[in-house]
Design an enzyme around this catalytic site. Structure first.
Site, short mmCIF file in Angstrom:
data_model
loop_
_atom_site.label_atom_id
_atom_site.label_comp_id
_atom_site.label_asym_id
_atom_site.label_seq_id
_atom_site.Cartn_x
_atom_site.Cartn_y
_atom_site.Cartn_z
CE LYS A 12 -4.46 0.92 0.19
NZ LYS A 12 -5.38 0.34 -0.81
CB THR A 57 -2.84 -3.08 -0.53
OG1 THR A 57 -4.03 -2.75 -1.23
CG2 THR A 57 -1.95 -3.97 -1.40
CG PHE A 152 32.87 24.26 -12.74
CD1 PHE A 152 33.35 23.09 -12.17
CD2 PHE A 152 32.32 24.17 -14.01
CE1 PHE A 152 33.29 21.88 -12.82
CE2 PHE A 152 32.24 22.96 -14.68
CZ PHE A 152 32.73 21.81 -14.08
CG HIS A 240 22.97 25.30 -14.00
ND1 HIS A 240 24.26 25.02 -13.66
CD2 HIS A 240 22.46 24.16 -14.54
CE1 HIS A 240 24.55 23.77 -13.98
NE2 HIS A 240 23.47 23.22 -14.51
#
Length: 286
Positions: A12, A57, A152, A240
């Protein structure tokens, strides 16, 4: 060529549970999304439609609500362990129970008033077998941003490369982290808070030359601060931020005005682990 049934499970998913603890005039609120998945000797229902070993379930859903009443909820790890052990102990055909919980935090405004906190979601995945348990805690949607102290450059370039090197950029991400515990008996609330603090502390305190470097620093800080944790797995999307060209308006943009990008985005994933950590009981990648 033979065709056979492979690994399978059922359960479930996403049972929404809100539990109010009414202790006098001051109430406590727990808000969970609970998913149950069971696996074991269940081939018959797939191959012949024989449901004699299938726990409905709907029964799993009712168990979640009944346990919330009978036992309370407390920390999500403890509640997940309680549910997982119940299904394995009471259903002979079930060999493994996996309980996944999302916890939604509410900030107290008064004795019985609350405001939902929307900055992140606490997660728990507990796997229980007859012989062992595995507890994985985590957090998703934890948005963090450094407006500087990030570079970077020095990356591989080929004929398709257009990205310019950056020596001062915004670094932003939405942390999706999971950490596997060494045992199943700890102060879950203290452990979660400590791990969360460590993640944030490392993000803030790391001068970053790559998001990969930041990922390792965050995982390392968690393992250094929390001895009860065996390993940490992180997925860090690179949110970004692109510098806006204002030259057409005769304005200089000294790293001040940005477009917040949506997609595509870089996605950095990795694991930081103790070299003596025991192997995982079950796969738990994000």
């Amino acid at each position: 060529m033979a065709i056979v049934l492979g690994p399978n499970r059922y359960g479930k998913a996403e049972t929404r549970l809100v539990r109010v603890s009414r202790d006098g005039d001051t109430h406590a609120l727990v808000d969970l999304n609970v998913s149950v998945a069971l696996s074991g000797d269940l081939a018959a229902t797939h191959l012949t439609g024989d449901n004699s070993g299938v726990l409905p379930t709907d029964t799993m859903k009712n168990t979640v609500y009944a346990f919330a009443k009978e036992h309370g909820v407390g920390e999500p790890e403890a509640f997940a362990l309680l549910l997982g052990r119940h299904f394995v102990a009471t259903q002979e055909q079930v060999h493994t129970a996996k309980i996944s919980i999302e916890s939604f935090a509410w900030d107290r405004l008064g004795p019985h008033s609350f405001q939902k906190r929307g900055d992140h979601t606490r997660t728990t995945v507990v796997t229980v077998t007859a012989d062992a348990v595995q507890v994985v805690s985590g957090v998703t949607g934890l948005v963090l941003l450094n407006s500087t102290d990030s570079e970077f450059h020095g990356f591989v370039e080929d004929r398709f490369t257009t990205l310019p090197p950056a020596t001062d950029r915004i670094l932003a991400t939405a942390v999706d982290a999971r950490w596997r515990h060494l045992g199943d008996d700890t102060d879950w609330g203290k452990s979660f808070t400590g791990a969360l603090d460590a993640l944030v502390r490392a993000f803030v305190g790391t001068y970053s030359y790559s998001l990969q470097q930041t990922l390792y620093a965050m995982g390392n800080e968690v393992l250094t601060a929390r001895p009860e944790i065996a390993e940490v797995r992180l997925a860090l999307p690179n949110k970004h931020h692109y510098l806006v060209d204002l030259s057409r308006f005769d304005l200089a943009n000294d790293n001040e005005v940005f477009i917040a990008g949506d997609r595509p985005y870089g996605l950095i994933e990795g694991t930081v682990t103790r070299d003596d950590a025991p192997p995982a009981l079950a796969e738990w990648w994000l």
